[in-house]
Structure formats: C-alpha cells, structure tokens
Motif scaffolding. Structure first.
Motif, PDB file in Angstrom:
ATOM      1  N   ILE A   1      26.579  59.310 -22.263  1.00 44.61           N
ATOM      2  CA  ILE A   1      25.701  58.443 -22.586  1.00 44.61           C
ATOM      3  C   ILE A   1      24.273  58.702 -21.363  1.00 44.61           C
ATOM      4  N   ALA A   2      24.761  58.985 -20.256  1.00 37.56           N
ATOM      5  CA  ALA A   2      23.491  58.667 -18.848  1.00 37.56           C
ATOM      6  C   ALA A   2      22.510  60.577 -19.250  1.00 37.56           C
ATOM      7  N   ALA A   3      23.033  61.191 -20.351  1.00 40.13           N
ATOM      8  CA  ALA A   3      22.345  62.201 -20.860  1.00 40.13           C
ATOM      9  C   ALA A   3      21.287  61.724 -22.196  1.00 40.13           C
ATOM     10  N   LEU A   4      21.502  61.386 -22.354  1.00 41.72           N
ATOM     11  CA  LEU A   4      20.113  60.425 -23.393  1.00 41.72           C
ATOM     12  C   LEU A   4      19.294  60.087 -22.478  1.00 41.72           C
ATOM     13  N   SER A   5      19.415  59.887 -21.860  1.00 43.61           N
ATOM     14  CA  SER A   5      18.132  59.195 -20.715  1.00 43.61           C
ATOM     15  C   SER A   5      17.532  60.282 -20.064  1.00 43.61           C
ATOM     16  N   TYR A   6      17.631  61.403 -19.777  1.00 38.59           N
ATOM     17  CA  TYR A   6      17.383  62.808 -19.668  1.00 38.59           C
ATOM     18  C   TYR A   6      15.869  62.887 -19.128  1.00 38.59           C
ATOM     19  N   ASN A   7      15.307  63.046 -20.658  1.00 43.19           N
ATOM     20  CA  ASN A   7      14.251  63.343 -21.124  1.00 43.19           C
ATOM     21  C   ASN A   7      14.496  65.030 -21.418  1.00 43.19           C
ATOM     22  N   ASN A   8      15.782  65.093 -21.922  1.00 39.58           N
ATOM     23  CA  ASN A   8      16.111  67.010 -22.208  1.00 39.58           C
ATOM     24  C   ASN A   8      16.208  66.276 -23.879  1.00 39.58           C
TER      25      ASN A   8
ATOM     26  N   ALA B   1      30.979  51.212 -25.214  1.00 41.63           N
ATOM     27  CA  ALA B   1      29.943  51.610 -24.172  1.00 41.63           C
ATOM     28  C   ALA B   1      28.060  51.334 -24.565  1.00 41.63           C
ATOM     29  N   LEU B   2      27.762  52.573 -25.812  1.00 37.28           N
ATOM     30  CA  LEU B   2      26.591  52.589 -26.301  1.00 37.28           C
ATOM     31  C   LEU B   2      25.957  51.275 -26.869  1.00 37.28           C
ATOM     32  N   LEU B   3      26.595  50.083 -27.500  1.00 35.21           N
ATOM     33  CA  LEU B   3      25.819  49.002 -27.741  1.00 35.21           C
ATOM     34  C   LEU B   3      25.791  48.856 -25.416  1.00 35.21           C
ATOM     35  N   GLU B   4      26.069  48.545 -25.002  1.00 30.24           N
ATOM     36  CA  GLU B   4      26.046  47.793 -24.306  1.00 30.24           C
ATOM     37  C   GLU B   4      24.586  49.343 -23.487  1.00 30.24           C
ATOM     38  N   GLN B   5      25.139  50.176 -23.842  1.00 33.54           N
ATOM     39  CA  GLN B   5      23.145  51.164 -23.684  1.00 33.54           C
ATOM     40  C   GLN B   5      21.751  50.444 -24.014  1.00 33.54           C
ATOM     41  N   LEU B   6      22.081  49.466 -25.463  1.00 33.04           N
ATOM     42  CA  LEU B   6      20.543  49.863 -25.271  1.00 33.04           C
ATOM     43  C   LEU B   6      20.249  48.451 -24.996  1.00 33.04           C
TER      44      LEU B   6
ATOM     45  N   ALA C   1      16.783  55.050 -28.446  1.00 28.09           N
ATOM     46  CA  ALA C   1      17.050  55.545 -29.644  1.00 28.09           C
ATOM     47  C   ALA C   1      17.579  56.727 -29.714  1.00 28.09           C
ATOM     48  N   TRP C   2      17.990  57.103 -28.858  1.00 25.89           N
ATOM     49  CA  TRP C   2      19.125  58.287 -28.797  1.00 25.89           C
ATOM     50  C   TRP C   2      20.767  57.643 -28.959  1.00 25.89           C
ATOM     51  N   ALA C   3      20.548  56.265 -29.137  1.00 24.63           N
ATOM     52  CA  ALA C   3      21.799  55.718 -28.402  1.00 24.63           C
ATOM     53  C   ALA C   3      21.786  55.154 -30.077  1.00 24.63           C
ATOM     54  N   ILE C   4      20.970  54.580 -30.483  1.00 22.30           N
ATOM     55  CA  ILE C   4      21.402  54.039 -32.304  1.00 22.30           C
ATOM     56  C   ILE C   4      21.057  55.363 -33.320  1.00 22.30           C
ATOM     57  N   ARG C   5      20.671  56.798 -33.134  1.00 23.55           N
ATOM     58  CA  ARG C   5      21.575  57.596 -33.650  1.00 23.55           C
ATOM     59  C   ARG C   5      22.630  58.096 -33.829  1.00 23.55           C
ATOM     60  N   ALA C   6      23.316  57.867 -32.161  1.00 21.09           N
ATOM     61  CA  ALA C   6      24.646  57.801 -31.876  1.00 21.09           C
ATOM     62  C   ALA C   6      25.222  56.985 -32.768  1.00 21.09           C
ATOM     63  N   LEU C   7      25.061  55.785 -33.202  1.00 19.06           N
ATOM     64  CA  LEU C   7      25.994  54.647 -33.478  1.00 19.06           C
ATOM     65  C   LEU C   7      25.620  54.497 -34.914  1.00 19.06           C
TER      66      LEU C   7
ATOM     67  N   ASP D   1      30.903  52.716 -37.431  1.00 19.77           N
ATOM     68  CA  ASP D   1      31.599  51.555 -36.957  1.00 19.77           C
ATOM     69  C   ASP D   1      31.404  50.190 -37.417  1.00 19.77           C
ATOM     70  N   PRO D   2      31.756  49.821 -37.915  1.00 20.68           N
ATOM     71  CA  PRO D   2      31.394  48.553 -38.499  1.00 20.68           C
ATOM     72  C   PRO D   2      30.190  47.665 -37.199  1.00 20.68           C
ATOM     73  N   ARG D   3      30.960  47.469 -35.839  1.00 15.42           N
ATOM     74  CA  ARG D   3      30.367  46.792 -34.838  1.00 15.42           C
ATOM     75  C   ARG D   3      29.301  47.339 -34.683  1.00 15.42           C
ATOM     76  N   GLY D   4      28.824  48.185 -34.985  1.00 15.50           N
ATOM     77  CA  GLY D   4      27.285  48.826 -34.768  1.00 15.50           C
ATOM     78  C   GLY D   4      26.446  47.783 -35.649  1.00 15.50           C
ATOM     79  N   LEU D   5      26.905  47.221 -36.314  1.00 15.99           N
ATOM     80  CA  LEU D   5      26.065  47.107 -37.921  1.00 15.99           C
ATOM     81  C   LEU D   5      25.137  45.961 -37.232  1.00 15.99           C
ATOM     82  N   VAL D   6      25.068  44.802 -36.694  1.00 13.57           N
ATOM     83  CA  VAL D   6      24.464  44.027 -36.750  1.00 13.57           C
ATOM     84  C   VAL D   6      23.883  44.301 -35.812  1.00 13.57           C
ATOM     85  N   THR D   7      23.925  45.195 -35.355  1.00  6.98           N
ATOM     86  CA  THR D   7      22.761  45.871 -33.741  1.00  6.98           C
ATOM     87  C   THR D   7      21.825  46.467 -34.869  1.00  6.98           C
TER      88      THR D   7
END
Lengths: 282, 277
Positions: free
Chosen positions: B41-48, B69-74, B83-89, B94-100
């Motif tokens: 998850i940290a690697a999603l914000s490395y600008n790489n 952990a991804l939902l917290e990242q948002l 954007a990358w976290a949403i892409r992973a979700l 997973d239904p827990r990501g639906l409302v997000t």
C-alpha cells in the motif's frame, strides 16, 4: 508541451468561484490588467470560445508589447497563440505565420503547435524555413540546451500537415543530439512516408523508445504513437512504465485510427485488440 | 515476520533507484504474503507508476485480506495513491468496497479515480452477496453507472462506465430483464451520440458482447471461492448502502468550485509526475 512560464501556474490564485463570462473575458483581454489579460487569453482557448470578436482580440494579442518577462518572453502572446489553435478559425493563420518570426522561443513553439491544429498548409514553406533556422531575429530557448528553434513542434506540425517537400530536411533530425527531437522526426516521417513498409521503420523506432530510461521521454513517445495511431505499438504501449492515464490516451489514438477504417458499428480485429488492452488499464 | 517477507520488504525499503524499486515491489507482490500489505500500500504513493502497477497486482492477488487497509488508505490526500487504491479495490471486487466505489465513480474529483471505480462497479463479486442484499446493491451500481455514462465529462470515465455496464448487464441478465433493457437503451443512445469516437467504439463492442450473450464470462467468477465475509461485514455494507440511498446524488453543476479543483488538478505541474495514474 507546456511552457514553464505560462499562465498555467499563475492563474491558480485568480480562479475562484466567480467564473468568467465570454464578454468579460473578451473585455479583460483588451483591458489594462496584465494578469487578467493573460488569464483571459488562456480562458478563451480552454473553453473554446470561437466567437469572431474573441478571435479578433486574440489575433491582436499576438502583437502585444506590454506583457514581458524578465528575459524578454511574451506570456500573453504565447497564450493567445495557443488559444487560436484551439478555436479552429483559419482567419488566424496569417497572424500566426507572422508570429513565427517572434524573438520568443515559446511563442514560436505555441504557434507551430497551433498551425498544426489549424491544418492550413499555406504555412508549410515558412515552417521549413524555421526548421532550418533561417528566420532572423528568433532567439534560442532560455534554458539548456538552448535549442535554436522548437524543432519538435515544427517537425510534428510538418508531419501532420503532410509536408512531403520537407522530408529531406526532416531526415537530418533523426540524428539530432536531443532524443525528443529525433523521435519527433521519426513521428513526422512516419506520417509523410507513403510506402507503408518504409513508414513502419519509423513507427518501430518509436516503439523501441518506449523502453528508454527517461520517464519524460517515454511519456512523449506515448503521445507520438497515439498521434500517429500506430497499431503495431499497442502491446508495447500497454506495457510501458508510465501512468495508465497516458497509456489510455495513447491507445485511444490507435483505436480511433482503427475506427476510421471501418463503418460503424463494424470493428476491425485491431480495434478489438486495442480495446482489450484499454479495458485492462482502466 | 518470516525471513522471506522480511528480506522482500527490506529490498523495497532500501531500493535507491526507480528500476530497483520496481523490481523489489514486483518480487514482494509475487510472494502473495498478507504481511506484505502495508508495504504494498505504501508503494502506491511512491510516484513510480511501474511500482504502483506491481503493487496493485500484488494487492489484487492477496484479495480480501487487503480490503480493510485499502479502505483506510482512501482517507489520505494523495489522490494518485487513492486512484491506485481504488484500482486495487475494483480488481478485488470485494463487497466491502462497494459503497466506496459507488461514491468514487460518481463524485471523486480525480478522473483516474472515477475511471477505476466505474469499471469496478461492473465486476463486483456479485455471487458473494446474500440474496436480499444483492438486489439493492446491483440497483445502486446500475444507477451509478448510468449516471456516469450519461454525465461524466471525461471520455475515459464514460468508456469505463460502458465496460462496467457491459459486465453488470451480463451479471443481471437472468434476474432483471428490465435492468438489462435499461442498459441496452443507454448503450443504443451512446452508440451514436457520445462525443468521443473511442467511447462509441467501446459501446459497439459492448453491444456485440451482450448480443452474443457471453454466458461463459458471466460464470467465470463463480468458480472463485465462496464469500469469507462475516455477518458483521454484511450488516455494515447494508447500512452503508441505506445511508447512501438516503443521500441526494451529488451533481456538480457548471461553475461549481469543485469542477475548478478538477481543472486545477489537471494543469498544476506536479514535481516529477503528472499526478494522474
């Protein structure tokens, strides 16, 4: 593409919850406040205000003397030139051609890009003169490597405008020391070469450049391949280490080229393949 | 922490070039270890972008355990990482990501976020949902996707909505003929009227898929393992859906300051990167 001294940085303070109207923007462009004038020029292009008055005031702004940077640049002229490209009114062509003689490197770059967008071929001989650095009074770029002319913009314009007369001159730029300019020449030659088998050598050269170590260069090549719609590049574009947004825009160029070759709603095998790659990048 | 995990994580931490970082994240992703989630998850914000692609792949492979952990990242402000976290979700489904995803597809100011979310709305793990919840969840996804297909100003977001609608149409074709007709009517409208050639092309492809039925695609997800969600998870999803249904959908009018924020995001040069992913 973007000029480092342009409005894109400075307008952030002005933009708030009171958006301009067309009349206001046209009035601002002729007003006293330089900040508002530069912003209005950008705004008219951004929102593609192609009213005849807008085109007229933008053409006048190409000769502005009031707005100068410390090193002699003309920010208002740059924005006016960019806006005129977006408005699509061919009345701007003579004034833009005149502006190719401007001392400011970035004005000439913006003008070359706009002439490319307008698609009027009368500017071709003058662009070839500029490519050969034969227009007196034109100053080089203020930053290293202090290029004499915005060669990449000129090369791209000549390719898009179908300037086959320029092929021998463009060839010389395939070995230019600045990689970005080599690739602009390859892109241009791809478009100008009638024999498709010969043209593909230039397209393939761009594909190879997608694995260059320089991210900025990879991004520029993505734009080039999208602009020429080179289908054999599809997989390589999808695999390039760059932002998905840029890869999608590049693939969109390939897709639209494919769609032009069939009648709706028929889809070529190439179009379907490109869309499969795009779907995976969303 | 296992020795393997520790050494893979350490390789990411000490990577001092863009290509070493990419390689280290790829290796960490390939190991599919739950302990790798924070580092990925940290690697999603490395600008790489390369490393982010690899990290998303790794998170999607890990699946469900990465979702909390991804939902917290948002909540973070870095919208490239969002954007990358949403892409992973979206990839995990997973239904827990639906409302997000519903909120992100319809109202996020970053187009890369809306784009990733719209696609994900079509490819939820619908077969995980209990029957009573499935109808309301799919109804919300349908509304959101139709809204995005009709209203979003960005071609790529509408393109993504078409991809989402195609997947949703196939998922509901046995149960909701009325919804399927709604989707088909929307596609028919876009096939000639959308301002973007690329979007129209994708619509033609979607129509072709729907005509062909593409039944095998519909059952592809079914071979997947059954839901591992708890009763508590479902309660929370239901609650969030009801809360959302109660809210007016946010439509940004021309001149709305949030539109300008989006504009600003597209033109402010970011150090090193454009910001869009």
């Amino acid at each position: 593409m973007e000029d480092p001294f342009g409005i894109e940085n400075s307008d952030l303070q002005i933009r708030d919850d009171s958006p301009l109207t067309v009349d206001q923007a046209i009035a601002n462009l002729q007003g006293e406040d330089l900040g508002l004038r530069v912003y209005a020029a950008w705004w008219l292009g951004r929102f593609r205000v192609d009213a005849p008055e807008a085109v007229q005031v933008l053409i006048q702004a190409l000769e502005d003397e009031a707005d100068r940077t410390g090193v002699g640049g003309y920010p208002l002229r740059r924005n006016a030139a960019r806006a005129l490209g977006k408005l699509g009114d061919l009345q701007a062509v003579p004034a833009l051609m005149q502006a190719l003689h401007c001392a400011d490197f970035y004005v000439r770059e913006a003008v070359a890009q706009s002439l490319e967008m307008l698609g009027d071929r009368t500017c071709i001989p003058l662009l070839i003169e500029l490519l050969q650095d034969r227009l007196p009074g034109t100053q080089p770029a203020p930053e290293p490597p202090h290029l004499a002319q915005p060669f990449d913009a000129i090369l791209e314009a000549l390719g898009t405008l179908g300037a086959t007369d320029a092929i021998p001159v463009i060839h010389l730029f395939l070995d230019h020391p600045v990689p970005r300019i080599q690739y602009a020449a390859a892109r241009s030659l791809y478009q100008l070469t009638v024999d498709r088998a010969m043209a593909s050598q230039y397209g393939d050269r761009l594909i190879q450049a997608l694995s260059n170590d320089d991210l900025q260069l990879r991004r520029a090549i993505l734009a080039d391949l999208g602009a020429i719609g080179y289908l054999p590049a599809a997989e390589a574009i999808a695999q390039t280490l760059a932002e998905n947004s840029l890869k999608l825009i590049s693939l969109k160029g390939l897709l639209e080229k494919q769609l032009q070759q069939t009648t709706a709603p028929d889809l070529s095998a190439g179009a379907i393949k490109v869309m499969a790659l795009m779907d995976d990048l969303l | 922490m296992s020795d393997l995990l520790a050494s893979l994580v350490r390789a990411v931490e000490v990577a001092d070039s863009s290509s070493l970082l990419l390689e280290a994240v790829q290796n960490l992703s390939a190991a599919r270890l739950e302990g790798a989630i924070p580092t990925l998850i940290a690697a999603l914000s490395y600008n790489n972008p390369g490393a982010a692609v690899a990290a998303v792949d790794g998170l999607v492979q890990i699946g469900g355990p990465a979702v909390p952990a991804l939902l917290e990242q948002l909540d973070l402000h870095n919208y490239t990482a969002r954007a990358w976290a949403i892409r992973a979700l979206a990839g995990i489904g997973d239904p827990r990501g639906l409302v997000t995803l519903l909120g992100a597809a319809t109202a996020d100011f970053a187009l890369s976020v809306r784009r990733a979310a719209a696609r994900g709305l079509g490819t939820m793990k619908w077969h995980w949902f209990p029957e009573d919840l499935l109808e309301i969840a799919q109804g919300e996804a349908l509304d959101a996707l139709l809204f995005v297909a009709q209203q979003d100003e960005e071609w790529v977001v509408r393109y993504s909505a078409v991809v989402g609608l195609q997947a949703l149409a196939l998922a509901i074709s046995q149960t909701h003929a009325d919804w399927r007709s709604q989707i088909q009517a929307q596609l028919t409208q876009m096939a000639t009227n959308d301002s973007s050639w690329a979007v129209r092309g994708r619509v033609w492809l979607a129509q072709r898929h729907l005509q062909a039925g593409m039944v095998q695609e519909q059952y592809q997800g079914m071979a997947d393992q059954p839901s591992s969600l708890t009763e508590m998870d479902w309660q929370l999803i239901l609650q969030n859906l009801y809360d959302r249904k109660g809210e007016e959908r946010l439509v940004l009018a021309e001149g709305d300051p949030r539109r300008y924020r989006e504009l600003a995001a597209t033109i402010v040069p970011q150090p090193g990167l454009t910001g869009e992913s």
